[in-house]
Design a protein around this motif. Structure first.
Motif, PDB file in Angstrom:
ATOM      1  N   ARG A 209     -10.247  61.873  75.381  1.00 14.88           N
ATOM      2  CA  ARG A 209     -10.420  60.608  75.977  1.00 14.88           C
ATOM      3  C   ARG A 209     -10.463  59.640  74.985  1.00 14.88           C
ATOM      4  O   ARG A 209     -10.454  60.165  73.744  1.00 14.88           O
ATOM      5  CB  ARG A 209     -11.802  60.413  76.658  1.00 14.88           C
ATOM      6  N   LYS A 210     -10.230  58.443  75.157  1.00  8.99           N
ATOM      7  CA  LYS A 210     -10.349  57.316  73.973  1.00  8.99           C
ATOM      8  C   LYS A 210     -11.370  57.773  72.855  1.00  8.99           C
ATOM      9  O   LYS A 210     -12.325  57.836  73.259  1.00  8.99           O
ATOM     10  CB  LYS A 210     -10.338  56.031  74.523  1.00  8.99           C
TER      11      LYS A 210
ATOM     12  N   LYS B 218      -6.087  56.685  71.227  1.00  4.29           N
ATOM     13  CA  LYS B 218      -6.375  55.390  71.547  1.00  4.29           C
ATOM     14  C   LYS B 218      -5.803  55.242  72.976  1.00  4.29           C
ATOM     15  O   LYS B 218      -6.700  54.716  73.847  1.00  4.29           O
ATOM     16  CB  LYS B 218      -5.493  54.460  70.794  1.00  4.29           C
ATOM     17  N   ARG B 219      -4.725  55.847  73.308  1.00  5.77           N
ATOM     18  CA  ARG B 219      -4.313  55.673  74.667  1.00  5.77           C
ATOM     19  C   ARG B 219      -3.194  56.653  74.947  1.00  5.77           C
ATOM     20  O   ARG B 219      -2.136  56.680  74.097  1.00  5.77           O
ATOM     21  CB  ARG B 219      -3.623  54.434  75.015  1.00  5.77           C
ATOM     22  N   ARG B 220      -3.164  57.390  76.193  1.00  2.40           N
ATOM     23  CA  ARG B 220      -2.271  58.203  76.538  1.00  2.40           C
ATOM     24  C   ARG B 220      -1.571  57.768  77.661  1.00  2.40           C
ATOM     25  O   ARG B 220      -2.304  57.801  78.959  1.00  2.40           O
ATOM     26  CB  ARG B 220      -2.576  59.751  76.487  1.00  2.40           C
TER      27      ARG B 220
ATOM     28  N   THR C 254      -4.975  55.719  66.490  1.00  2.00           N
ATOM     29  CA  THR C 254      -5.574  55.101  65.594  1.00  2.00           C
ATOM     30  C   THR C 254      -5.811  55.937  64.345  1.00  2.00           C
ATOM     31  O   THR C 254      -6.150  57.118  64.348  1.00  2.00           O
ATOM     32  CB  THR C 254      -6.952  54.562  65.870  1.00  2.00           C
TER      33      THR C 254
ATOM     34  N   ASP D 232      -1.908  51.237  63.747  1.00  4.15           N
ATOM     35  CA  ASP D 232      -1.853  52.590  64.485  1.00  4.15           C
ATOM     36  C   ASP D 232      -0.733  52.869  64.809  1.00  4.15           C
ATOM     37  O   ASP D 232       0.597  52.458  64.232  1.00  4.15           O
ATOM     38  CB  ASP D 232      -2.375  51.534  65.976  1.00  4.15           C
TER      39      ASP D 232
END
Length: 210
Positions: free
Chosen positions: A153-154, A173-175, A183, A191
């Motif tokens: 998770r983030k 950070k995001r998927r 990050t 990033d």
């Protein structure tokens, strides 16, 4: 399998052993003072939250405790189950088809083994850092215990191997279905976004032996 409650209890016990509260131990390790607060241990939805492997590494370094010391606090009876896990080099990690379908490295290279506590259902292996590729956070000779099957998770720290053979250690950070946004773990670095098709494999960092 490591118990969520016992890991947090071990952090409390380590702090108490050194005459500190959990908040005091966090500060001594250079972490945010609220890192180990009880409110951080379970999400508002009731989901278990685990301390990061890096935060545990930092409190061990700050107190001079070893991993064995900490594991004895997790399971005082010494009954914590252990297993032998694959230990591979960064060079081996960039080889084609390095992982089997079950998330463990293939045995074609004759990898070494490392004894480590049982993570239950998660498949884990050791990745030995070589050179200064992942410096300054991880240095030559450090071993990262990573799991390609663990959920992420983030904010989780992950290792990414690109299709071009580059190994990266970043914070998720995001998927999405098309990209992976990360990050940097190094201050002042931007990033990074990588297309899914450019990724050979990713794995969550479960522990760092430094």
């Amino acid at each position: 399998m490591l118990s969520h409650e016992r890991v947090w209890a071990a952090i409390d016990a380590l702090a108490s052993r050194h005459g500190m509260t959990a908040s005091g131990l966090a500060r001594k390790a250079g972490l945010d003072a609220t890192s180990f607060n009880r409110s951080k241990r379970v999400s508002p939805e009731g989901r278990e939250r685990w301390p990061s492997t890096e935060s545990i590494s930092k409190i061990l370094k700050a107190t001079g405790a070893t991993l064995e010391d900490f594991l004895r606090l997790v399971e005082p009876t010494g009954s914590l189950r252990r297993s032998m896990i694959p230990l591979i080099s960064m060079e081996e990690a960039t080889s084609a088809k390095i992982l089997n379908e079950d998330g463990t490295p293939t045995e074609g290279s004759g990898w070494d083994e490392l004894e480590f506590p049982d993570f239950g259902q998660e498949k884990v292996f050791g990745l030995e850092v070589a050179g200064d590729t992942l410096a300054p956070l991880y240095r030559d000779g450090d071993v990262l215990i990573v799991s390609p099957t663990a959920s992420t998770r983030k904010g989780d720290r992950i290792v990414v191997c690109t299709a071009g053979g580059e190994i990266l250690a970043k914070e998720l950070k995001r998927r999405s279905a098309k990209t992976l946004e990360m990050t940097s773990l190094v201050k002042d670095q931007e990033d990074q976004v990588i297309a899914t098709e450019e990724i050979a494999w990713t794995a969550r960092i479960m522990w760092a032996r430094q």
